[in-house]
Enzyme design. Structure first.
Site, short mmCIF file in Angstrom:
data_model
loop_
_atom_site.label_atom_id
_atom_site.label_comp_id
_atom_site.label_asym_id
_atom_site.label_seq_id
_atom_site.Cartn_x
_atom_site.Cartn_y
_atom_site.Cartn_z
N GLY A 24 0.83 -1.26 0.02
CA GLY A 24 0.00 0.14 -0.12
C GLY A 24 0.79 1.39 -0.11
N ARG A 28 7.14 1.68 1.11
CA ARG A 28 7.68 0.07 1.27
C ARG A 28 7.96 -0.60 0.25
NH1 ARG A 28 2.86 -2.23 4.24
NH2 ARG A 28 3.73 -1.10 6.21
N ARG A 47 1.73 10.09 -9.45
CA ARG A 47 1.13 10.48 -8.08
C ARG A 47 2.14 9.95 -6.98
NH1 ARG A 47 -4.61 11.17 -8.50
NH2 ARG A 47 -5.26 11.44 -10.60
N ARG A 91 0.18 -9.09 -2.69
CA ARG A 91 0.14 -7.99 -2.01
C ARG A 91 0.60 -8.19 -0.77
NH1 ARG A 91 -1.76 -4.06 1.54
NH2 ARG A 91 -3.32 -4.71 2.97
N SER A 94 -0.16 -4.49 5.98
CA SER A 94 -0.58 -4.61 7.17
C SER A 94 -1.97 -5.10 7.24
CB SER A 94 -0.28 -3.35 7.86
OG SER A 94 -0.63 -2.39 7.49
N ASP A 207 -1.45 -4.55 14.26
CA ASP A 207 -2.27 -4.14 15.38
C ASP A 207 -3.40 -5.13 15.83
OD1 ASP A 207 -5.07 -2.71 14.47
OD2 ASP A 207 -3.59 -2.63 13.15
N ARG A 220 5.97 -0.15 10.69
CA ARG A 220 5.16 -0.80 9.60
C ARG A 220 5.88 -0.62 8.29
NH1 ARG A 220 0.73 1.32 12.54
NH2 ARG A 220 0.37 3.16 10.93
#
Length: 235
Positions: A24, A28, A47, A91, A94, A207, A220
């Protein structure tokens, strides 16, 4: 073949590998390129959704961000599958655990993805559709977790359209054995099915919705490498 670049990806056809590992957060993706890829070349910055292609143990692979939520991953994965000849998307992201056996740093392998999204309605199906992963990827990911010694569970995740829900109902998903909550995998699996390609979602627990366990944004972004080890082992 559709015209490339697309409105959202600046790469030319051939600059993206047939296997793409996505996260996402575009930072990362950059982290994965620097940690895992040999000779990475950036193919996208439209973007600020960074994408890179390089090699991993001699095999060509790309990494790229996909943003937050099903509309975002839906656009990027649709274009990758349908315009760039991508065959497999994994994918890594988290998720919030709603299972008492999955804690911070553990891995959820999404065999299926429940959702409260209307994404599936575009297909005008005469019933309820169950988005699922490619079984060969699920099996290989579970075997990789066993080899690495990582704690994991395989099962359903819940791809939610809402991060801040006005009426959270996690107890109902818990009753149905759902492992964790995230926001993208259902759309990825639907795009893969519709285009006749492969997909898998691998999530690190960031979490725990029931116990209150949590991690920082920096943790993360940079420390959830176990799911990346598993994803790259599938190349």
């Amino acid at each position: 073949m559709a015209t490339t670049p697309t409105p959202h990806i600046g790469a030319k056809f051939g600059e993206i590998a047939e296997t793409v590992i996505m996260a996402g957060d575009p930072l990362r993706a950059k982290f994965m390129a620097e940690k895992f890829l040999e000779n990475p070349v950036q193919f996208n910055q439209v973007r600020s959704m960074l994408g890179f292609t390089g090699t991993y143990k001699g095999k060509r692979v790309s990494v790229m961000g996909h943003g937050m939520g099903m509309p975002s991953i839906g656009i990027y994965t649709y274009e990758l599958y349908n315009f760039y000849g991508v065959k497999t998307i994994i994918r890594v992201g988290s998720a919030g655990s709603i299972n008492m056996d999955l804690h911070i740093g553990d891995i959820a392998i999404a065999m299926g993805a429940c959702t409260n999204s209307n994404y599936v309605h575009q297909y005008e199906l005469p019933g309820t559709y169950a988005p699922i992963a490619d079984f060969s990827l699920v099996r290989a990911a579970a075997e990789a977790c066993e080899r690495f010694g990582y704690n994991y569970k395989v099962g359903n995740v819940f791809s939610s359209d809402t991060f801040y829900s006005d009426n959270p109902q996690n107890d109902k998903w818990i009753k149905m054995g759902v492992l964790a909550v995230e926001m993208e995998i259902a759309a990825l699996y639907m795009n893969a099915a519709r285009s006749g390609n492969k997909a898998l979602g691998i999530c690190t627990i960031s979490d725990h919705i029931l116990t209150g366990e949590a991690t920082t944004a920096e943790e993360r972004q940079t420390t959830f490498t176990h799911m990346m080890d598993v994803a790259f082992s599938l190349i």
